[in-house]
Design a protein around this motif. Structure first.
Motif, mmCIF file in Angstrom:
data_model
loop_
_atom_site.group_PDB
_atom_site.id
_atom_site.type_symbol
_atom_site.label_atom_id
_atom_site.label_comp_id
_atom_site.label_asym_id
_atom_site.label_seq_id
_atom_site.Cartn_x
_atom_site.Cartn_y
_atom_site.Cartn_z
ATOM 1 N N GLY A 21 -49.659 -60.496 -62.226
ATOM 2 C CA GLY A 21 -48.810 -59.385 -62.615
ATOM 3 C C GLY A 21 -48.001 -58.860 -61.459
ATOM 4 O O GLY A 21 -48.087 -59.352 -60.340
ATOM 5 N N GLY A 22 -47.191 -57.870 -61.769
ATOM 6 C CA GLY A 22 -46.197 -57.420 -60.812
ATOM 7 C C GLY A 22 -46.643 -56.312 -59.888
ATOM 8 O O GLY A 22 -45.839 -55.776 -59.145
ATOM 9 N N ALA A 23 -47.918 -55.944 -59.922
ATOM 10 C CA ALA A 23 -48.373 -54.877 -59.027
ATOM 11 C C ALA A 23 -48.276 -55.363 -57.583
ATOM 12 O O ALA A 23 -48.490 -56.539 -57.307
ATOM 13 C CB ALA A 23 -49.805 -54.490 -59.363
ATOM 14 N N ALA A 24 -47.950 -54.439 -56.685
ATOM 15 C CA ALA A 24 -47.760 -54.830 -55.294
ATOM 16 C C ALA A 24 -49.030 -55.431 -54.720
ATOM 17 O O ALA A 24 -50.088 -54.815 -54.756
ATOM 18 C CB ALA A 24 -47.340 -53.610 -54.479
ATOM 19 N N GLY A 25 -48.921 -56.660 -54.232
ATOM 20 C CA GLY A 25 -50.056 -57.315 -53.590
ATOM 21 C C GLY A 25 -51.029 -57.984 -54.528
ATOM 22 O O GLY A 25 -52.040 -58.515 -54.087
ATOM 23 N N ALA A 26 -50.749 -57.981 -55.832
ATOM 24 C CA ALA A 26 -51.694 -58.558 -56.794
ATOM 25 C C ALA A 26 -51.953 -60.030 -56.493
ATOM 26 O O ALA A 26 -51.077 -60.754 -56.046
ATOM 27 C CB ALA A 26 -51.162 -58.397 -58.214
ATOM 28 N N SER A 27 -53.159 -60.462 -56.762
ATOM 29 C CA SER A 27 -53.571 -61.793 -56.331
ATOM 30 C C SER A 27 -52.972 -62.899 -57.180
ATOM 31 O O SER A 27 -52.526 -62.691 -58.299
ATOM 32 C CB SER A 27 -55.094 -61.912 -56.366
ATOM 33 N N THR A 28 -52.982 -64.096 -56.615
ATOM 34 C CA THR A 28 -52.454 -65.279 -57.269
ATOM 35 C C THR A 28 -53.473 -66.396 -57.114
ATOM 36 O O THR A 28 -54.072 -66.545 -56.054
ATOM 37 C CB THR A 28 -51.133 -65.694 -56.598
ATOM 38 N N SER A 29 -53.656 -67.144 -58.181
ATOM 39 C CA SER A 29 -54.624 -68.235 -58.078
ATOM 40 C C SER A 29 -53.902 -69.568 -58.024
ATOM 41 O O SER A 29 -52.802 -69.708 -58.541
ATOM 42 C CB SER A 29 -55.566 -68.223 -59.285
ATOM 43 N N ILE A 30 -54.531 -70.527 -57.378
ATOM 44 C CA ILE A 30 -53.994 -71.888 -57.356
ATOM 45 C C ILE A 30 -55.128 -72.852 -57.664
ATOM 46 O O ILE A 30 -56.227 -72.711 -57.143
ATOM 47 C CB ILE A 30 -53.327 -72.223 -56.002
ATOM 48 N N ILE A 31 -54.827 -73.772 -58.550
ATOM 49 C CA ILE A 31 -55.797 -74.811 -58.872
ATOM 50 C C ILE A 31 -55.074 -76.136 -58.734
ATOM 51 O O ILE A 31 -53.993 -76.317 -59.293
ATOM 52 C CB ILE A 31 -56.340 -74.650 -60.295
ATOM 53 N N LEU A 32 -55.657 -77.048 -57.987
ATOM 54 C CA LEU A 32 -55.051 -78.359 -57.821
ATOM 55 C C LEU A 32 -55.745 -79.352 -58.743
ATOM 56 O O LEU A 32 -56.974 -79.453 -58.731
ATOM 57 C CB LEU A 32 -55.167 -78.824 -56.366
ATOM 58 N N ARG A 33 -54.964 -80.050 -59.517
ATOM 59 C CA ARG A 33 -55.479 -81.097 -60.411
ATOM 60 C C ARG A 33 -56.597 -80.626 -61.329
ATOM 61 O O ARG A 33 -57.562 -81.342 -61.563
ATOM 62 C CB ARG A 33 -55.995 -82.280 -59.597
ATOM 63 N N GLY A 34 -56.493 -79.433 -61.827
ATOM 64 C CA GLY A 34 -57.476 -78.965 -62.801
ATOM 65 C C GLY A 34 -58.765 -78.524 -62.136
ATOM 66 O O GLY A 34 -59.034 -78.840 -60.976
ATOM 67 N N LEU B 83 -63.097 -53.895 -62.881
ATOM 68 C CA LEU B 83 -62.116 -53.908 -63.956
ATOM 69 C C LEU B 83 -61.142 -52.732 -63.910
ATOM 70 O O LEU B 83 -60.092 -52.784 -64.509
ATOM 71 C CB LEU B 83 -62.837 -53.891 -65.307
ATOM 72 N N TYR B 84 -61.512 -51.688 -63.254
ATOM 73 C CA TYR B 84 -60.648 -50.519 -63.296
ATOM 74 C C TYR B 84 -59.996 -50.259 -61.946
ATOM 75 O O TYR B 84 -59.671 -49.163 -61.601
ATOM 76 C CB TYR B 84 -61.432 -49.264 -63.705
ATOM 77 N N THR B 85 -59.845 -51.297 -61.179
ATOM 78 C CA THR B 85 -59.380 -51.086 -59.831
ATOM 79 C C THR B 85 -57.919 -51.471 -59.708
ATOM 80 O O THR B 85 -57.283 -51.884 -60.656
ATOM 81 C CB THR B 85 -60.250 -51.900 -58.859
ATOM 82 N N ASN B 86 -57.386 -51.305 -58.523
ATOM 83 C CA ASN B 86 -56.102 -51.883 -58.198
ATOM 84 C C ASN B 86 -56.288 -53.399 -58.207
ATOM 85 O O ASN B 86 -57.373 -53.884 -57.976
ATOM 86 C CB ASN B 86 -55.721 -51.392 -56.796
ATOM 87 N N GLN B 87 -55.234 -54.156 -58.478
ATOM 88 C CA GLN B 87 -55.355 -55.612 -58.405
ATOM 89 C C GLN B 87 -55.424 -56.020 -56.946
ATOM 90 O O GLN B 87 -54.426 -55.936 -56.238
ATOM 91 C CB GLN B 87 -54.129 -56.262 -59.049
ATOM 92 N N PRO B 88 -56.588 -56.451 -56.461
ATOM 93 C CA PRO B 88 -56.661 -56.774 -55.037
ATOM 94 C C PRO B 88 -55.901 -58.057 -54.713
ATOM 95 O O PRO B 88 -55.650 -58.882 -55.593
ATOM 96 C CB PRO B 88 -58.155 -56.940 -54.786
ATOM 97 N N ALA B 89 -55.534 -58.186 -53.451
ATOM 98 C CA ALA B 89 -54.774 -59.356 -53.024
ATOM 99 C C ALA B 89 -55.714 -60.509 -52.732
ATOM 100 O O ALA B 89 -56.873 -60.309 -52.381
ATOM 101 C CB ALA B 89 -53.970 -59.008 -51.777
ATOM 102 N N ASN B 90 -55.195 -61.735 -52.884
ATOM 103 C CA ASN B 90 -55.916 -62.871 -52.332
ATOM 104 C C ASN B 90 -55.532 -62.967 -50.859
ATOM 105 O O ASN B 90 -54.418 -62.616 -50.491
ATOM 106 C CB ASN B 90 -55.592 -64.168 -53.077
ATOM 107 N N ARG B 91 -56.456 -63.429 -50.044
ATOM 108 C CA ARG B 91 -56.277 -63.221 -48.616
ATOM 109 C C ARG B 91 -55.236 -64.124 -47.960
ATOM 110 O O ARG B 91 -54.829 -63.856 -46.827
ATOM 111 C CB ARG B 91 -57.608 -63.296 -47.876
ATOM 112 N N THR B 92 -54.753 -65.158 -48.632
ATOM 113 C CA THR B 92 -53.631 -65.869 -48.009
ATOM 114 C C THR B 92 -52.362 -65.039 -48.112
ATOM 115 O O THR B 92 -51.368 -65.348 -47.487
ATOM 116 C CB THR B 92 -53.374 -67.258 -48.634
ATOM 117 N N ALA B 93 -52.403 -63.957 -48.905
ATOM 118 C CA ALA B 93 -51.260 -63.053 -48.952
ATOM 119 C C ALA B 93 -51.028 -62.392 -47.601
ATOM 120 O O ALA B 93 -49.949 -61.880 -47.328
ATOM 121 C CB ALA B 93 -51.466 -61.987 -50.026
ATOM 122 N N ASP B 94 -52.053 -62.391 -46.740
ATOM 123 C CA ASP B 94 -51.876 -61.816 -45.407
ATOM 124 C C ASP B 94 -50.907 -62.645 -44.553
ATOM 125 O O ASP B 94 -50.287 -62.130 -43.626
ATOM 126 C CB ASP B 94 -53.222 -61.765 -44.667
#
Lengths: 1084, 492
Positions: A156-169, A199-210
């Motif tokens: 989602g668009g919240a500032a710093g929200a985390s992103t996941s990556i999966i390679l080959r499933g 569940l009720y928190t800010n969307q935390p960042a994934n740490r490669t966002a640093d």
């Protein structure tokens, strides 16, 4: 201490000189037009020493004795080999052609660079240019659409929200599905640390966002586990190797680059809303309803429709109190929800200073990025300062060291579906006739309490009571979540050439961070009401919740490499590597909750009168391993590589904690071997690899344990001790003393082709992998007294293919057109679980009746829940008395989040100094459940609910007995149709099959136009060049089967402690954004 | 030389790292692997009280129309409109996890040496299982929370759902021990010599085994009446057997009552649900219960059961779709349920003298068991009033003023109704007991809430919906599950 000394020495040496028995070669590389070629690779064939050309095409290279041949290469050009002889200065002109496949040097496991042609497994490279100035500062988001075989999903668009990556499933039932992230050879964390009440928190960042994308030279991706032998088990989901920027490539020249950019974000992809009906239910106005099922706008006010205040009653509407007999003004506020979102901005500044050649260099990078998010009172600010240097102490001893300091601030608001806690969810639920502007300007009452149309118990003068949560502005400004992360990434490596053919090196790296997260709740908020811990009923207490996360990873590698040419037979080169590694990961989370604030607006834990909920969790895991690699190259067209690794893990039973896994790969350059040299088929390579990788268990998974007891649920929680009496209970999760490592076996076949003088390059891969003995916390029936158990279960396969194509259809002196496309398709299937077991639920991950489940024959990642009962023909059964759907079956597959296929296409046009590029991608298939849509439909806000004047009939049939059915003809009201039948709940369990959407999306992901002005063009030496770029991101998307942007998976990269990654749930995420920005980059 | 030193250091680092202790870090610092029974017992006592008083009891309180919802968007709103589901946490954590599993661990640890612990654990086990089967119908019992086999694996990984009849009455072919026999076993264990005995860890009786014996016999009375529609002979025999000189909880001053204590620092579930938790103020006094209490001239006792913040009691209609009365005027749970300071310091009353007296009154009326029905009836009312905090003088005054109410009269059916009506009134807080009585006798009559939904909006819920989580991992759970309108075995 020693480390610091070494680091200091490096700094001194980097600026100093070297004392090698070598001479210096220098020169310039140009293209056919005479323009300088930046970044061309210049190396000495005999000893692989090399550098890259600077912005003006120049290079300087130290050539030790015995250097004979200079190799100059560049992507899209024909490479050249030049005899060195006694020449010291070279002017090389590269012709178009050449092959990326042929010449490109790529980084493989452990940071070892190899020519792409020698590799027997799939790998991809993304250059730094392709990820900077693209409208997203999160590395993973910037990789979207550029990698075959990568499924990248943001939250989602919240500032710093985390992103996941999966390679080959997904290749493991458990834990982290993320590939290993390696920065300059050191594994780093990409974890997402969830707060205690996740569940009720800010969307935390994934740490490669640093990470600062501006400081990234290149990203190399190993999709499969083939290279994992060298990284160990953590690379079983692939590896993403990040190389940061190094020296300028030219001795004595200092390169300074300053860049600045500004970007704006606007909400995009939020569902369309109706503006015909306002607040209320059943066509009757109610000032406290969260529904928009009130009367139509323009209706004549009456007592019956509630728009005239009933006798003996008062109504508080948009800040005005109406008494009996008064008419309530009633109109639509079409922008009320959208006005909650601000225009986000990102302002970024970077300074890079670097100097030196391939042997002696240093790099300084300072970056700062300030983002004000689309949600109120949210920001994501990053500062990083990096220094790295490498030098040769002697001709034989080289030292490299680097350290980066990161400071990341993430401030935000509560999100998620829970109305009491979530600021954002309450904003989404605003009925169409509520004047949000009023509530924005008056979010507190004169006495300091939360002011909201949903009755608030502290606001008796205006409202009556109940818990409806906070005014979303009150929640945003008075109850924020603030996080400060401090991180240090440091590495040092030393290499020593014992012999000309024998090198020993040691590399030590540390990734350490501490994040301090603090959530405060103001007095006057509905969020912490009369706390269990205040002991007395009464007004709001306010609260403070603090989390401190400390993560620390140390990795050490001893690597011995030996190489020998012409072994046994002429043309057979042998490369041997032996290594030893240690890895330690330490984690601690301490949290403290305090309620009952004595002094308003003072958020120090000492201000809390009740400090009842404190907790501590520690974990420590260690692995050591030995590994080896044997590489054989025959006449530069046939390559064979064997690897083996034995790991020893602290998390496995002591007697069985060692596990071995091998790999083998082969590459055969057909075109060279058979001397094919046609214009049509310029290059052809076949490759194949087999790899096996083992992975250990989570820490502390072996024993059954007892914990200090807590009872009740989230609404009514009770915790021991009772006075001074302790109370313990068996933990709900069982350990397993027999755990074995899990393994993944992968077969990988590929072909690389260069066509039409390598104007078109094709890289295609087919792979098939099988993962066995998965370590899972399997749900067990609650009636056993437990809820889950660690076990080795199951078998999972991933099969798929990946194709990348790069082409240069047009290339003239002033104009070029480059295309880069990728396609990938993965089929994932759970083939076996355990004898007699066909499915199991992930423990502790079920949410609102949606149960992430693993089931034989189904792909991994499905979510099960309730589905309405159908007849054999698949028609839903309708209850003949109510007109609603009759009954539902549990444990049905409701969501399959896996994509059918993914494709990305980048077109780049350059004309003189202009460059224009855009990236589109298409993601086919995959399902997700949108709680945003579910909520908006059930409360009558969604556009489709406008159609409610006439009664509705649910599609379905009525059972008339004897296996016969008649079509449903029972009318139900519009409200009943949208709110109950299609609404947010299925029957009496909460999954909702009508809120599940197909995620197929076409998206214009990136767009950029730049103008690169060389200093020479305006006859100045003040700057080398200035590059202006205008860029856009997510400018357009088309998702035919969804009412909301499908690229929202609320969990992002967050993994539950036991269940791994849960995908396909949009739990009221902040919406996606459309970004537009501009940057200026000046090189001095 | 320097290089050699560095290399030497590296070798040192390597080889020290390879020693065995390097990997010996997998002992969980966050928990323990064993605990003594005395730390488990307090947890099982609190857990069984919470199972009774938390969501399961709250749902019953709304179904039985003691309360009405004041927030239709909350679970209280769901229960009030007959949506009786979502009890995953209660099933997993409160019944089977928190209570039964830890009880079984206590039994296994203490059966041989310290049967005092094992005995009281069996009594608690029987009580908790009866609660589960009364609410859900057929439930896992004979294979539930049964611990591990010799290999350390769960003995019954997918426990069968035993028929309610088998749970209460036993089934020798299936090897199911009746709850009656489980209680008898527990009573026998209590009287055996025991190395360890509970003391302060027994939060209810402080280790007084005589009181536990009374608790056990009281359970026999309760179970006997529960099966009265299906096994009247058992009812009669079991009750007469207890009444033939066996001690049970009969002190009308409440000194023997099985009450699990709570404090303001560790408050009870009623408080947490209504005031202290994250979603407060979702329910209030039902106008139907208010009307009943008014008809019984019982406003003094009602003022202990419910608050009266305005000048008069303010109730709400069950299932009302309309705006509830303002908070500041609402009648909500009072000092009897929440404690003198309304902070959750009141106990959860599971087995009491007043309920035993009503049980015996009903049994005397229906089955002619030992004793006078009217005496039991009056003792029940007195015990309830005293338990609620009324003085002896208040009780005497009430009895004097309301002879028609406190004396059984009329047809047997009318007398039965009087008994069950008073039992219903007395059971504020423990609505599960009233829900059981209602389904067993149809008393009191409960008008349909203003709006209903759920599995069957036209028929009163006769059971709670099975939890989703159990069903998704245990194929023995019926699927599709029985609708909530399907009666349990012992129901009328």
């Amino acid at each position: 201490m020693r480390l610091t000394t070494m680091l200091l020495l490096c700094v001194i040496m980097a600026a100093g000189k070297l004392t090698a028995q070598s001479r210096t070669l220098q020169g310039t590389v140009t293209d056919e037009s005479g323009a300088p070629v930046t970044g061309a690779s210049v190396s000495i064939k005999e000893n692989k020493r090399g550098t890259t050309t600077a912005a003006d095409g120049s290079f300087t290279l130290s050539a030790p004795a015995g250097s004979k041949t200079l190799v100059v290469s560049y992507v899209g050009k024909e490479s050249q080999e030049i005899t060195i002889g006694n020449t010291a200065s070279f002017n090389v002109s590269l012709k178009a052609g050449g092959s990326k496949n042929l010449d490109e040097v790529v980084v493989t496991a452990l940071g070892i660079t190899k020519e792409r042609r020698t590799l027997g497994y799939a790998t991809q490279t993304v250059k730094g240019d392709a990820i900077t100035d693209k409208g997203d500062g999160n590395l993973l988001n910037a990789l979207q659409g550029k990698l075959a075989g990568a499924d990248i999903v943001g939250s989602g668009g919240a500032a710093g929200a985390s992103t996941s990556i999966i390679l080959r499933g997904i290749s493991s039932f458990t834990g982290n599905q993320s590939p290993i992230f390696v920065v300059d050879g050191i594994p780093v964390s990409d974890d997402v640390d969830e707060s205690t009440i996740g569940l009720y928190t800010n969307q935390p960042a994934n740490r490669t966002a640093d990470l600062n994308v501006n400081d990234i030279e290149s990203v190399n991706v190993l999709q499969g586990p083939a290279a994992a032998a060298l990284y160990g088990s953590r690379a079983s989901h692939g590896a993403i190797m990040i190389t940061t920027k190094k020296g300028s490539g030219q001795k004595g020249v200092v390169n300074i680059t300053y860049s600045s950019s500004y970007m704006m974000q606007k909400v995009y992809g939020f569902p369309e809303l109706q503006n015909k009906y306002g607040q209320g239910a059943n066509g009757v106005f109610s000032a406290i309803s969260t529904n928009s099922f009130g009367p139509a706008f323009g209706s004549t006010a009456s007592l019956a429709n509630g728009l005239i205040v009933a006798p003996g009653n008062t109504q508080y509407v948009n800040g005005v109190l109406y008494t009996a007999g008064q008419t309530i003004p009633y109109k639509a506020y079409p922008d009320n929800i959208m006005s909650y979102f601000k225009t986000g901005t990102v302002f970024e500044n970077n300074l890079m200073i670097n100097s030196g050649d391939a042997r002696n260099n240093y790099n300084i990078a300072i970056g700062n990025s300030r983002q004000n998010g689309i949600l109120p009172n949210s920001q994501f600010n990053k500062t990083n300062i990096a220094f790295s240097a490498s030098t040769y102490f002697t001709d034989k001893l080289s030292v490299k060291a680097g350290a980066t300091y990161f400071s990341t601030v993430q401030d935000g608001i509560t999100q998620g579906t829970n109305g009491t806690y979530s600021s954002y969810a309450n904003a989404v639920r605003v009925p169409r006739s509520v004047d949000f502007e009023y509530y924005k300007n008056h979010y507190t009452t004169p006495t300091g309490y939360n002011n909201w149309f949903i009755p608030n118990i502290y606001n008796a003068a205006i409202q009556d009571s109940s818990s409806g949560g906070d005014n979303p502005y009150f929640a945003a400004y008075k109850n924020p979540i603030k996080s400060l992360l401090t991180r240090v990434l440091a590495n040092i490596s030393m290499g020593y050439d014992l012999r000309k053919w024998l090198n020993v090196s040691y590399r030590l790296g540390v990734d350490a961070y501490t994040e301090h997260r603090k959530r405060t709740i103001a007095l006057g908020s509905a969020q912490v009401v009369r706390s269990a811990f205040t002991g007395t009923p009464g007004p709001t207490t306010g609260g403070i919740m603090e989390d401190v996360f400390t993560r620390n990873e140390i990795s050490g590698d001893l690597i011995i490499t030996a190489k020998k040419a012409n072994v046994f037979v002429q043309g057979l080169n042998v490369n041997v590597l032996a290594g030893h590694s240690i890895n330690q990961r330490k984690f601690q989370q301490i949290n403290q909750t305090g309620y009952g604030l004595a002094v308003p607006n003072y958020y120090n834990i000492t201000n809390a009168s009740n400090l009842s909920l404190s907790n501590e969790y520690n974990s420590l895991r260690r692995v050591w391993g030995v590994y080896g690699q044997l590489s054989l190259a025959y006449n530069n067209y046939l390559f064979l590589e064997f690897t083996g690794r034995q790991d020893h893990s602290s998390t496995l039973p002591a007697s069985k904690n060692a596990y071995f896994y091998p790999s083998v790969s082969a590459a055969f350059v057909l075109s060279d071997a058979l001397k094919i040299n046609s214009d049509l088929l310029s290059f052809a390579k076949l490759r194949a690899s087999y790899a096996k990788v083992g992975e250990d268990a989570p820490p502390y998974a072996l024993n059954n344990i007892y914990l200090s007891a807590s009872d009740g649920n989230n609404v009514a929680a009770y915790a021991f001790p009772f006075g001074s009496t302790a109370g313990f209970g068996a933990a709900s999760r069982l350990g397993n003393k027999e755990l074995r490592p899990e393994f993944t076996n992968t077969l990988d076949f590929g072909v690389n082709l260069g066509l039409f003088k390598n104007k078109i390059n094709i890289d295609a891969t087919y792979y098939s992998s099988k993962s066995t003995d998965q370590i899972v916390s399997v749900a067990v029936p609650g009636s056993t007294g437990y809820q889950s158990k660690y076990a080795n279960v199951g078998e999972l396969t991933n099969k798929g293919f990946e194709i990348t194509v790069t082409a240069t259809p047009v290339r003239t002196k002033n104009f070029s057109w480059n295309i880069s496309g990728n396609f990938s398709r993965n089929r994932n299937k759970v083939t076996y679980i355990a004898p007699g077991v066909t499915s199991f639920a992930y423990a502790g991950t079920s949410f609102s009746g949606l149960v992430p489940t693993v089931a034989v024959g189904e792909p991994f990642g499905i979510i099960r829940g309730a589905k309405w009962v159908t007849n054999a023909a698949g028609q839903r059964l309708v209850d003949s008395t109510t007109g609603q759907y009759a009954n539902f079956l549990l444990d049905q597959t409701v969501i399959n989040p896996n994509r059918d296929w993914i494709a990305g296409l980048t077109n780049t046009f350059t004309f003189k100094h202009f460059s224009f590029s855009f990236l589109v991608d298409y993601k086919k298939g995959g399902q997700f459940e949108s709680f945003t849509v579910g909520v908006l439909r059930a409360n009558g806000s969604l556009k489709v609910t406008e159609d409610r004047d006439q009664p509705h009939i649910l599609p379905g049939v009525i059972d008339v007995g004897g296996g016969k059915y008649r079509p449903n003809n029972i009318q139900i009201s519009g409200q009943s149709y949208y709110a109950t039948a299609l609404g947010s709940t299925t029957g009496t369990s909460a999954s909702n099959e009508f809120a599940v959407f197909d995620a197929t999306t076409f998206r214009v992901r990136e767009f950029s136009v730049s103008y690169d002005l060389p200093g020479s063009l305006v006859n100045t030496k003040i700057f080398k060049n200035i590059k202006f770029t205008i860029y856009g991101r997510n400018l357009f998307f088309y998702a035919p089967n969804s009412l909301i942007d499908p690229e929202l998976s609320t969990q992002g990269a967050a993994t539950t402690t036991t269940g791994g990654l849960v995908r396909g749930l949009e739990l009221i995420s902040a919406p996606s954004t459309r970004n537009v920005g501009a940057s200026i980059r000046v090189g001095f | 030389m320097k290089i050699k030193k560095i290399a030497g250091l590296l070798v040192l680092v390597l080889f020290t790292s390879c020693t065995k202790s390097f990997l010996e870090v997998n002992n969980d610092p966050n928990s323990v692997t064993d605990v003594p029974p005395k730390t488990l017992l307090p947890n099982t006592l609190v857990s069984m009280a919470i199972a009774n008083s938390n969501e399961l009891g709250r749902a019953a309180g709304l179904l039985m129309q003691y309360n009405a919802n004041s927030n239709s968007a909350s679970v209280a709103g769901a229960y009030d409109t007959w949506i009786i589901s979502g009890f995953e946490s209660q099933w997993d954590n409160e019944i089977y996890g928190g209570t039964l599993n830890n009880l079984n661990i206590i039994i296994n640890k203490t059966q041989a040496q310290s049967p005092a612990y094992a005995g009281i654990a069996k009594l608690q086990f029987a009580y908790t299982v009866s609660m589960a089967t009364d609410l859900f119908g057929d439930v896992p019992y004979s294979q539930a929370a049964a611990g591990f086999d010799n290999a350390g694996l769960i003995k019954y990984p997918q426990p069968v759902f035993d028929a309610q009849m088998d749970i209460y009455l036993g089934n020798t072919t299936k090897g199911i021990k009746s709850l009656f026999n489980l209680v008898r076993e527990g009573l026998a264990d209590i009287s055996k010599p025991s190395v360890q005995r509970p003391t302060v860890d027994d939060l209810v009786y402080g280790g007084d085994m005589a009181k536990w014996t009374r608790f056990g016999n009281s359970l026999l009375l309760k179970f006997a009446l529960q099966v009265s529609n299906k096994a009247p002979d058992t009812t009669k025999n079991v009750i007469n057997d207890v009444l033939a000189g066996k001690p049970y909880i009969d002190d009308i001053n409440g000194a023997l009552d099985f009450k699990v204590p709570f404090t303001a620092a560790n408050p009870n579930s009623y408080y947490l649900q209504d005031l202290g938790g994250s979603i407060p103020n979702t329910q209030m006094l039902s106008s139907r219960f208010l009307a009943l209490e008014r008809s019984l001239n019982d406003s003094l006792r009602l003022s202990k059961f419910y608050t009266k913040p305005a000048a008069t009691f303010v109730g709400a209609e069950n299932g009302s779709p309309f705006t509830p009365p303002p908070l500041v005027t609402r009648s909500t749970y009072g000092s009897y349920v929440l404690g003198p300071t309304l902070s959750g310091e009141a106990p959860v009353r599971l087995v009491t003298a007043f309920r035993n007296n009503f049980i015996l009154a009903e049994a005397a009326l229906r089955f002619g068991t030992t004793g006078n029905a009217n005496t039991y009836f009056q003792n029940g009312i007195k015990a309830s009033m005293k338990s609620a905090g009324l003085s002896d003088a208040d009780v005497t005054a009430y009895f004097a003023a309301n002879p028609a109410i406190v004396n059984l009269s009329g047809t047997p059916a009318n007398q039965l109704m009087q008994v069950l009506m008073q039992k219903y009134v007395a059971s504020v807080g423990n609505a599960i007991e009233s829900y059981n009585d209602y389904r067993r006798t149809g008393i009191p009559s409960l008008p349909q809430p203003q709006t209903t939904a759920g599995d069957d909006p036209n028929n009163f819920p006769q059971r709670y919906a099975y939890p989703v989580t159990e069903g998704s991992s245990n194929p023995n759970q019926p699927n599709p599950r029985p609708k909530t309108s399907v009666k349990v075995w012992w129901a009328l």
